[in-house]
Design an enzyme around this catalytic site. Structure first.
Site, PDB file in Angstrom:
ATOM      1  N   LEU A  60       4.026 -26.991 -33.794  1.00 32.14           N
ATOM      2  CA  LEU A  60       3.070 -27.249 -32.727  1.00 32.14           C
ATOM      3  C   LEU A  60       2.232 -28.456 -33.124  1.00 32.14           C
ATOM      4  CD1 LEU A  60       1.895 -23.608 -31.866  1.00 32.14           C
ATOM      5  CD2 LEU A  60       3.914 -24.863 -31.054  1.00 32.14           C
ATOM      6  N   ASP A  61       2.532 -29.598 -32.509  1.00 37.21           N
ATOM      7  CA  ASP A  61       1.897 -30.860 -32.879  1.00 37.21           C
ATOM      8  C   ASP A  61       0.482 -30.948 -32.313  1.00 37.21           C
ATOM      9  OD1 ASP A  61       1.986 -33.751 -33.765  1.00 37.21           O
ATOM     10  OD2 ASP A  61       1.665 -34.005 -31.612  1.00 37.21           O
TER      11      ASP A  61
END
Length: 561
Positions: free
Chosen positions: A227-228
């Site tokens: 999850l950037d």
């Protein structure tokens, strides 16, 4: 599914439209039925991740993913059993992190067929760029055209709005002006750049579409999902707009969906922030991310080798909460980004951080800055290859190799799953020409290669590239054969002088390994904790533990007795 429903209610305060909810749940059920590829149920000492771009290597007339797959099978498969493919979707900037279309593969890289072919040889980690998307995306074009149903997909506010409390990771403006088709100017929320438009998760349709992206990745075989920039997902003006409760609830929701659709999928949060905030994404240990990036490790290892002192690294390592078999750390030294400094704040004195930044800048590193609430700027990130971060420009290759391998010997023994960046296994140096061509600092550590070029350079006998590739590959492969290094096994830090880091890793009921590292440029003597006969599993050399152990500069040992 009860958990998913409960989280939706909490995030949207029971206002999520019933028809939209049923549409979302039907997508989840359909994906659960469609997923046929099983995931590894749990991590172990054999898991080592390679971080790479999908277009890292190129040949004429060939999709870069096909080229990478061949290179991986020939040179990397024996060392890495999981590949983190950095965003391989159509993009407009930031080397992939400004996604134009989440559901398509960049034509330069190939198609989903090439992704599936690579997945047949290794497990894969995908990037879920969940906070923002490209200003050139079809979604944002709908918004600018004022098409029905798109008005709330992004966040706009008057430029006079007081947003002084918002945490800023960059020096670029938080609000960027855009002109709509009707001539209206709107100031749109852009946390990272004018080309990266933040999504409005407060709008149920955004959630439905972004869950659709996650489901697509699960169906395509993602074993790990990163999850950037996840900490910025939810915005509430008047707050810091980072790590908000609803951001954590969204992560819990993504985790619950992955658990239903593809059990064994690992959710990893990428939050380049101080350690306490970083580990908050573990939740209660069972309901949020299974892994968090260990962002404090790169600057602390770098500082330890530069200073020749293990003091700060040891004290921080001793504070880590290890041994929960439902969560672990994603350990790394180098990545496609620079070496983050915020995770070292509160661990290292600011004067030592500034001194490290100054010393590296004098040796060719670049420095990126962020805005502070008081109007000042602070160094946020050092942009440099890890090889050149550890060394001076006038060092010889023997010295470079010793410091570099010492750093990675430390990485490989820390509790968690280790990840190695492609530039590290290739022994790469700073790409200053790449910076000039790209116009941004991070290009210094993002060099791409023709396949013929890199294979020719790796074949040059006794070159730095060849020595790093063979030495680091051998060390990683040795690591994967040691049950002591299972991520769930405890770490015991042992007292020693400041030049030496000493720790014990062992599986329950086994002897384990005593790992010793001389961080200084000078020889160091060490009294081993017990008078056993020891054998270094790396070199095969043996010692009598009743006598002091003499360590050469930057020497490391993994001792078995």
């Amino acid at each position: 599914m009860e958990t998913i429903n409960a989280l939706i209610d909490r995030i949207y305060a029971n206002t999520f439209p019933l028809a939209a909810r049923e549409r979302l749940l039907s997508h989840i059920r359909a994906a659960r039925d469609a997923v046929k590829m099983p995931r590894k149920p749990h991590w172990d000492e054999k898991d080592v991740v390679l971080i790479t771009y999908a277009d890292q290597f190129r040949e004429s007339e060939a999709p870069t993913l096909a080229t990478f797959s061949r290179f991986y099978q020939q040179h990397l498969a024996a060392t890495f059993n999981l590949v983190h493919l950095l965003p391989f979707f159509p993009y407009s900037s930031d080397d992939g992190f400004s996604v134009i279309d989440y559901h398509q593969v960049n034509p330069v890289c190939g198609s989903w067929r090439e992704v599936a072919e690579l997945r047949s040889h290794t497990r894969l980690m995908f990037d879920f760029v969940c906070n923002h998307m490209s200003a050139h995306s079809q979604w944002f074009r709908h918004y600018l055209a004022a098409d029905p149903g798109w008005n709330d997909f992004f966040i706009s506010m008057p430029p006079a709005t007081d947003l002084s409390e918002v945490t800023r990771p960059r020096t670029s403006p938080l609000l960027t002006p855009f002109t709509l088709a009707n001539g209206e100017t709107r100031f749109v929320w852009t946390t990272f750049s004018a080309d990266q438009i933040d999504l409005n998760f407060g709008h149920p349709e955004v959630l439905i579409r972004m869950v659709g992206v996650l489901l697509d990745y699960l169906k395509r075989g993602a074993d790990y999902v990163r999850l950037d920039a996840v900490g910025y997902m939810w915005k509430t003006p008047g707050t810091r707009c980072i790590h908000l409760e609803k951001t954590h609830l969204l992560v819990k929701l993504f985790r619950a969906i992955a658990d239903v659709v593809a059990p064994g999928t690992v959710i990893i949060t990428e939050t380049n922030v101080p350690h306490k905030d970083n580990i908050s994404y573990f939740g209660n240990g069972h309901d949020e991310a299974q892994m968090v990036y260990q962002f404090s490790l790169p600057p602390l290892v770098l500082h330890a080798i530069h200073s020749g002192s293990a003091r700060a690294l040891r004290q921080w390592a001793a504070s880590l909460d290890i041994g929960n078999n439902s969560t672990t750390f994603f350990n790394f030294l180098a990545s496609h980004d620079g070496i983050g400094l915020n995770p070292a704040r509160g661990i290292l004195p600011e004067v030592e951080i500034v001194s490290l930044v100054r010393d590296l800048a004098l040796e060719g590193a670049l420095v990126s800055y962020k805005n502070n609430p008081d109007g000042t700027t602070s160094p946020y990130e050092i942009n440099v290859t890890f090889m050149d971060a550890l060394n001076r420009q006038d060092d010889d290759d023997d010295t470079r190799l010793r410091r570099f391998m010492l750093a990675h010997a430390i990485l490989l023994v820390f509790p968690g799953v280790p990840a190695v960046y492609i530039q590290s296994i290739l022994g790469s140096r700073n790409d200053t020409e790449g910076v000039k061509a790209a116009g941004h600092n991070r290009a210094i550590n993002r060099e791409k290669y023709s396949l013929g070029q890199i294979e020719a350079e790796l074949a040059v006998k006794q070159s730095l590239r060849q020595r790093v590739y063979h030495s680091l590959s051998a060390l990683i492969q040795l690591r994967t054969r040691q049950p002591a290094f299972h991520p769930d096994n405890p770490m015991e830090l042992l007292d020693s002088n400041n030049a030496i880091l000493m720790m014990r890793r062992h599986a329950p009921g086994q002897r384990g390994l005593l790992c010793v590292f001389n961080l200084s440029s000078k020889p160091a003597a060490l009294e081993l904790p017990e008078a056993h006969r020891y054998r270094d599993i790396i070199s095969g050399e043996k010692w009598d533990g009743s006598a002091p152990l003499e360590l050469a500069p930057w020497q490391y040992l993994w001792l078995q007795h």
